[in-house]
Design an enzyme around this catalytic site. Structure first.
Site, short mmCIF file in Angstrom:
data_model
loop_
_atom_site.label_atom_id
_atom_site.label_comp_id
_atom_site.label_asym_id
_atom_site.label_seq_id
_atom_site.Cartn_x
_atom_site.Cartn_y
_atom_site.Cartn_z
N HIS A 21 0.85 -1.20 0.00
CA HIS A 21 0.00 0.00 0.00
C HIS A 21 0.88 1.24 0.00
O HIS A 21 0.47 2.32 0.41
CB HIS A 21 -0.89 0.05 1.24
N THR A 75 -9.23 0.48 9.55
CA THR A 75 -8.93 0.60 10.97
C THR A 75 -9.85 1.61 11.65
O THR A 75 -10.40 1.36 12.71
CB THR A 75 -7.47 1.07 11.16
N GLY A 107 -13.73 7.36 4.34
CA GLY A 107 -14.17 6.28 5.22
C GLY A 107 -14.97 6.82 6.40
O GLY A 107 -16.00 6.25 6.77
#
Lengths: 568, 568
Positions: free
Chosen positions: B217, B437, B397
């Site tokens: 990533h 997360t 997110g």
């Protein structure tokens, strides 16, 4: 762009060797390609496919039970040479004849065609099917002129399944042609690919735009337009292909192919929509495949291919198959063959020659030095010239071919060959090492020219003129180009005309040649087109405006350098 | 970069749906993942793998006989939610227990860990193996801290083979851990990847340079250096991995993995050399694989993985396997299951609640409006902040999670839930929809907070303080971060401390909260590090200098917006 390499020159052959090492349970590496490493029933038709490299998994990845028996691999984006094709075919052939399958490109048509003629002369039955699936490259009523793109995979899958079923060569040819006639593709590209060793992409597409119908080597397409959503892209691809839906066409094998840098996730997003779009048109999808099947180095883009099935094609499309990159159905019981067939002893044996012809050959050897010098000096310029319309490798290929020809000529002379045999050997070496269309043309040119020479009699002006005429005739006939097509023929024919005329008027060879070289030079420069000539796509088509054809320029350059050497 | 999409928001789920459509002979699509569509023997251990999307064929491509039973897929580069993991597990479980396999990343460890706890509470035996193959991410004596990269594929292949052989869950866990301990990878990257919908790559590598040890990533690696030849690259990769060669290590399974935009031809060129380099060190290669097994969108680069085999691992590595992207050996007799198991009725049933608690819940609903407003306004800024150190999706997110939480809260209130149940439902929705997360953390935070509330009694300041303390404790304990780690905890703990203190001094809630929010704000801003903190790679590590942690900033922002609403 390519980041992992040692030498761009041997990139394609090293990649093939690495592939063959990983997949040794499927293939053996041979010079110029791979053949199955598992036993093939004696008498089975051999399906042998190929083309330029840079399209992985096309074509080596297709070799295995249920699909191809062998694959021939040229340099990146360049047709394999006639000699390489013939060599691989001889190693894979099992007594049932050969079906040669390749995409419809000039270089491949030429090289596979000449190889087929050679193999037939050796008593092997060879049939050819060229794949012509790209609807963007010619209208439906000229399907045979279309180029081959991702349809290659589907058509070869059918050919392999028919051959595996034990059908005759005639049947394999018939069904494969039938499959090709019912296979159509359309592609889009979002970004260009970069040749190994190059810093710049072969072509670019402006940010936010896409090229519709672009070929797998950057050949122009139908149009350039703004990027669209996945839904609109699906509609564009499906609607275009459905225009050629055959009467009663309902079951279809469908392939959504990624060109290299368009990732699987994107292909699956598009597929999710394509599947529904096809369903809404009452198309029944059979055995869909989504992934990389015919790539174009790191080009960004994808293509959709539909093969309209009948009962027989459906059975063949779904038939078991086990290759490095594609497995379907049950596995095959296979028996591994431990070693690849040895390369035949390729040290050539020359016919007897006279001392006079040997001396002529020694004189001619000097001319090859002139050819190589000319091409080495011009390599970069020819490459740049080629990059305006082609893939920029013309200078590289010419230099590679000429160097091989010079070496072969010297070897032949040292082995006692006469002028005719040495020139023929040089032609073969050129074609074998240069690959691509220009390699095939120059191999043909030298071989045809050598036909007028002799290994016994002295060389004279009349023999040279006869050879030049034979070369011009064969290149025009077999190469399929005529004056005005903006190819090497545009310079070759005026050159031969002038040479013949000057010699018939009694001019000495060096003067006659020199004057003819000047004519060739002017003719070559006149190939610079004043308007787009490559199609309707922009800005690709416009790149060639004002730039002469590199093939014609090479020929003029060689003629001029020989003239200089002759005048000494 | 991604060119084919409709909406970046549903890119990952649409791609998964497209994948499941193409490979319906292998998988059924379920919410959040795929499970096998062929019958699995009752009592077999289920191998369930997963992680973020954008790594195709990881992880959905691994599902099939001989490998995984199911795969859970999060958003691009974000862990799947706890709820999604638990849901997919319940559908795939066959009574033999579950081995959960995933790469070692904080979000995955958190979400898979909490999911395992939930499943255990339901009576399902669940074991966890995190893959830790990347030698660049921690030294050999801290192998358990290493992240998982392409080794995922090899370790999961072993897990699948043990489970397929009918071994017990304990045995599957033991052998899989053993395989992981003997698996090491090192990767290099030549260019960054771009998230769907983004115009700029997540990170860049200067032209002519390469990053050694970069994660999948874009996490930093060991060093940045100039590009090297294929031969030097082979030496670098092999030499580094051989440093951890175990005593007696001779047979090795080897995987050369492409990250996405590095093409197969390049991988084969490199392989041709790696194979010889390993041979020169007396390594015996068993079942080598070259291709794309764990990608990172369109990142340019590759990794080499070695799994040191013993007899058992060798047998398992070579055992038959039949998945969408990897087939080995004989095919499996499979019986297709026509329909995916139905989604269980997920309309939640809330415990009985008092009218008073329902009124409290209605008041709390307004606060969720404040949270969503805050995050919508700050989405872009949070994304930019996150891009300095992470993958730039924090804002997205958070907005997605908060919106889902708000909707779930409103739905719960409309269905008559009390304050406690509604808050718990909101937490679950946040975690489920946001993924990653931060999604897991916020889900945990709200759920823990709700534990102090009641569906019967009236809400008061003391209950709110108790909830805040529980939330801070659980997030710190389960999330594994402490103050000073530059995470949300740096703002959460001071906030809760201040809130508790202010309330205990008798301040009214709105005043106490407002003052605590100011404390949180200052603490969040203080997370801006003054020196590189992410590792030794440049320029990645330097990007975060001077930028506060977006998780801490989000928390402060939410606290402040709630304060504003409370004061009205």
């Amino acid at each position: 762009m390519t980041k992992i390499l040692n030498d761009a020159e041997d990139f394609a052959t090293t990649a093939l060797a690495g592939f063959a090492n990983v997949y040794s349970r499927y293939v053996h590496l041979v010079r110029g390609g791979v053949i199955r490493s598992t036993r093939v029933p004696r008498g089975k038709v051999s399906v042998i496919v190929g083309g330029g490299s840079g399209h992985y998994p096309a074509f080596a990845g297709y070799v295995g039970p249920g699909m191809a028996d062998a694959a021939v691999a040229g340099e990146i984006f360049a047709s394999p040479s006639t000699a390489a094709i013939a060599r691989v075919c001889r190693k894979a052939e099992q007594g049932g004849g050969i079906l040669l399958g390749f995409g419809n490109y000039a270089g491949d048509v030429l090289n596979f065609g000449v190889a087929a003629e050679r193999l037939r002369a050796e008593g092997i039955d060879v049939r050819i099917v060229t794949v012509t699936d790209d609807v963007a490259s010619a209208p439906a009523d000229r399907q045979i002129q279309r180029r081959g793109i991702a349809g290659d995979f589907m058509v070869f899958k059918i050919a392999g399944a028919v051959a595996e079923a034990g059908m005759s060569l005639a049947e394999v040819e018939y069904v494969t042609r039938h499959a090709n006639a019912r296979t159509m593709s359309l592609g889009v590209a979002f970004g260009g690919c970069t040749l190994p060793g190059s810093k710049e992409p072969l072509f670019t597409i402006p940010t936010g735009r896409m090229a519709v119908g672009l070929g797998i080597h950057g050949e122009p397409g139908i149009q350039e337009r703004g990027l669209v959503s996945a839904t609109e892209l699906s509609t564009l691809l499906v609607d275009t292909l459905l225009k050629e839906r055959p009467a009663g066409g309902k079951q279809a094998a469908v392939l959504l192919n990624g060109l290299g840098a368009t990732k699987y996730e994107e292909l699956f997003v598009l597929w999710n929509i394509v599947e529904k779009t096809l369903g809404s048109h009452d198309v029944e999808i059979v055995g869909a495949e989504v992934g990389e099947f015919v790539t174009s180095l790191d080009m960004q883009g994808c293509s959709l291919t539909i093969m309209w099935l009948d009962d027989e094609l459906e059975r063949l499309w779904l038939a078991p198959c086990d290759t490095p990159i594609f497995r379907r159905g049950e596995t095959f019981p296979t028996e591994r063959i431990d070693a690849a067939p040895k390369d035949e002893d390729e040290a050539p044996i020359y016919p007897p020659s006279s001392e006079a012809s040997k001396r002529d050959a020694t004189c001619l050897a000097v001319l090859f030095d002139a050819i190589v010098d000319a091409l080495e000096n011009a390599e970069q310029e020819l490459g740049l010239m080629d990059a305006h319309a082609g893939d920029g490798d013309h200078g590289q290929g010419m230099r590679r071919g000429a160097t091989a020809a010079k070496e072969a000529f010297h070897t032949a002379v040292a082995s006692g060959a006469g002028a005719k045999s040495a020139l023929a050997a040089a032609g073969d070496a050129w074609a074998d090492r240069a690959g691509g269309t220009s390699g095939a043309i120059w191999g043909l040119l030298l071989r045809s020219w050598s036909g007028a020479l002799s290994d016994a009699d002295r060389l004279n002006a009349s023999v040279i003129a006869k050879g030049a005429r034979a070369a011009a005739d064969d290149v025009t006939r077999i190469g399929g180009a005529k004056i005005g097509d903006k190819t090497l023929v545009d310079a070759l024919v005026p050159f031969v005309d002038a040479l013949e005329k000057n010699l018939s008027e009694g001019q000495p060879l060096s003067k006659a040649w020199s004057a003819a070289a000047t004519v060739a030079q002017a003719a070559a420069e006149a190939t610079a087109p004043l308007s787009p000539r490559l199609g309707r796509a922009r800005p690709l088509a416009e790149r060639s405006i004002g730039h002469p054809d590199p093939g014609a320029i090479s020929l003029a350059l060689i003629a001029k350098n020989i003239a200089t050497r002759l005048s000494k």
